[in-house]
Design an enzyme around this catalytic site. Structure first.
Site, PDB file in Angstrom:
ATOM      1  N   HIS A 110       0.838  -1.204   0.000  1.00  0.00           N
ATOM      2  CA  HIS A 110       0.000   0.000   0.000  1.00  0.00           C
ATOM      3  C   HIS A 110       0.872   1.253   0.000  1.00  0.00           C
ATOM      4  CE1 HIS A 110      -3.103  -2.613   2.245  1.00  0.00           C
ATOM      5  NE2 HIS A 110      -3.616  -2.384   1.054  1.00  0.00           N
ATOM      6  N   LYS A 115     -17.105  -6.635   4.874  1.00  0.00           N
ATOM      7  CA  LYS A 115     -15.918  -7.212   5.505  1.00  0.00           C
ATOM      8  C   LYS A 115     -15.990  -7.055   7.009  1.00  0.00           C
ATOM      9  CE  LYS A 115     -12.628  -6.539   1.711  1.00  0.00           C
ATOM     10  NZ  LYS A 115     -11.307  -5.998   1.361  1.00  0.00           N
ATOM     11  N   ARG A 170      -1.675  -5.777  -8.357  1.00  0.00           N
ATOM     12  CA  ARG A 170      -0.607  -6.705  -7.994  1.00  0.00           C
ATOM     13  C   ARG A 170      -0.356  -7.721  -9.093  1.00  0.00           C
ATOM     14  NH1 ARG A 170      -3.406  -8.384  -2.510  1.00  0.00           N
ATOM     15  NH2 ARG A 170      -5.021  -8.426  -4.065  1.00  0.00           N
ATOM     16  N   SER A 221      -3.364  -7.652   2.637  1.00  0.00           N
ATOM     17  CA  SER A 221      -3.648  -7.514   4.070  1.00  0.00           C
ATOM     18  C   SER A 221      -4.060  -8.852   4.670  1.00  0.00           C
ATOM     19  CB  SER A 221      -4.737  -6.468   4.296  1.00  0.00           C
ATOM     20  OG  SER A 221      -4.274  -5.198   3.937  1.00  0.00           O
TER      21      SER A 221
END
Length: 160
Positions: free
Chosen positions: A18, A42, A91, A129
């Site tokens: 990040h 979440k 990514r 994460s």
């Protein structure tokens, strides 16, 4: 007109991946607002307030970065903050399909707002994460994937 970009995410917790995107975005745009999303889908480990505090600490050296949080649609937040660009990190190819769909709906809802995709540094391409939390849960060393303050917060959460 100043270029104001928003880098949205859950940042639960913030990783060096990040920070790579945030730092590089700060070098491109006049101002970068890192916006922590209240995501009802979440169950975060860290509260929004904790995530904001961690982000403030690890970005304090970046003069043109502001940390904030928001509820609701990103496009509404963008308009409220008079921001014109969304920064998203990619990514791997697997990220692209989701990010393309999000960028497309955002463009429909806010045609004046652009999405800026940045490839994550190869050093962090595996990092998420979720992976950080899984590794930290077993008291493994996470010092090379998250800042020290985040590693300490993870140890405290897991009582390690």
């Amino acid at each position: 007109m100043a270029s104001i970009a928003v880098c949205p995410g859950s940042f639960d917790p913030v990783t060096y991946g990040h920070l790579d995107i945030i730092s590089r975005g700060a070098a491109v745009f006049d101002k970068v607002i890192v916006a922590v999303l209240h995501n009802r889908n979440k169950q975060p480990m860290f509260s929004v307030e904790e995530r904001v505090a961690l982000l403030q600490e690890v970005t304090q050296h970046l003069d043109n970065v502001e940390i904030d949080s928001f509820n609701g649609l990103l496009i509404d937040y963008m308009k409220e903050r008079k921001a014109n660009t969304i920064i998203r990190g990619l990514r791997a190819v697997s990220d692209f399909e989701y990010e393309m769909q999000a960028a497309s709906i955002n463009k429909k809802l806010g045609p004046e707002i652009e999405t800026f995709f940045m490839m994550t540094n190869n050093h962090y391409s595996y990092l998420s994460s979720s992976i950080v939390k899984e590794v930290a849960k077993y008291d493994a060393d996470v010092s090379d994937i998250v800042p020290d303050v985040v590693a300490q917060a993870l140890r405290k959460k897991f009582n390690n």
